[in-house]
Design a protein around this motif. Structure first.
Motif, short mmCIF file in Angstrom:
data_model
loop_
_atom_site.label_atom_id
_atom_site.label_comp_id
_atom_site.label_asym_id
_atom_site.label_seq_id
_atom_site.Cartn_x
_atom_site.Cartn_y
_atom_site.Cartn_z
N TRP A 97 0.84 -1.22 0.00
CA TRP A 97 0.00 0.00 0.00
C TRP A 97 0.86 1.25 0.00
N GLU A 100 2.14 1.73 -3.46
CA GLU A 100 1.05 2.15 -4.36
C GLU A 100 0.71 3.62 -4.17
N GLU A 117 6.10 -1.91 -6.99
CA GLU A 117 5.10 -2.22 -5.95
C GLU A 117 5.21 -3.70 -5.59
#
Length: 179
Positions: A97, A100, A117
């Motif tokens: 996360w 991202e 990622e």
């Protein structure tokens, strides 16, 4: 934010021994599942897991190895959030996360290059985090923390919708883990 402070904040949420029938993690003490305890050398009954051993596991498995301690040196509240979320759902999830969101916040690559990622918080991710902080200014940490909490809340909703037994935990997850 020190590793010790991150551990104390999280271990207080986790409490003592638990073996809830709906929890796929099985026997847990201090927030450490039996699988993780065994990986880090604990062979005893989970009811007897010493707090000191749990702290050592937290330090290694949830702060140092996934890179959350390094993130906390740059953005303390973000490092603490990643650590706490990593304890709750595994370190790879919040690490991805973070990557991202750093890519989403880079202005199409104008502020700093996209990063992979892959959940590996290494030099490239830390460089992107520093560049994000420099480019976005004083609000950077607050907005990134808010973004991570959005991802976390969505994951809890999906977990609960995809497995009815998880609804036993949804209220507590949001009440104690999403700020």
């Amino acid at each position: 934010m020190t590793i010790e402070a991150m551990i104390e904040n999280t271990i207080g949420k986790e409490g003592g021994y638990n073996n809830h029938p709906a929890d796929k993690g099985g026997p847990t003490k201090w927030g450490i599942t039996e699988r993780v305890a065994r990986k880090y050398g604990y062979a005893g009954d989970m009811r007897d897991l010493p707090r000191e051993k749990a702290v050592a596991i937290y330090r290694q498995a949830y702060a140092i190895e996934p890179g959350f301690a390094a993130v906390a040196e740059i953005m303390p509240s973000v490092g603490e959030e990643l650590f706490d979320t990593g304890v709750n759902m595994g370190p790879a999830v919040p690490a991805i996360w973070l990557q991202e969101w750093l890519n989403a916040f880079n202005g199409g690559g104008a502020l700093y290059p996209d990063i992979k990622e892959d959940g590996d918080i290494g030099p490239a991710t830390l460089a992107a985090l520093r560049a994000f902080k420099a480019a976005r200014g004083p609000e950077a940490e607050t907005v990134l923390l808010r973004a991570l909490n959005c991802s976390q809340g969505e994951r809890y909703k999906v977990l609960s919708r995809n497995r009815a037994a998880n609804e036993a935990f949804t209220w507590g997850w949001l009440r104690t883990r999403v700020a």
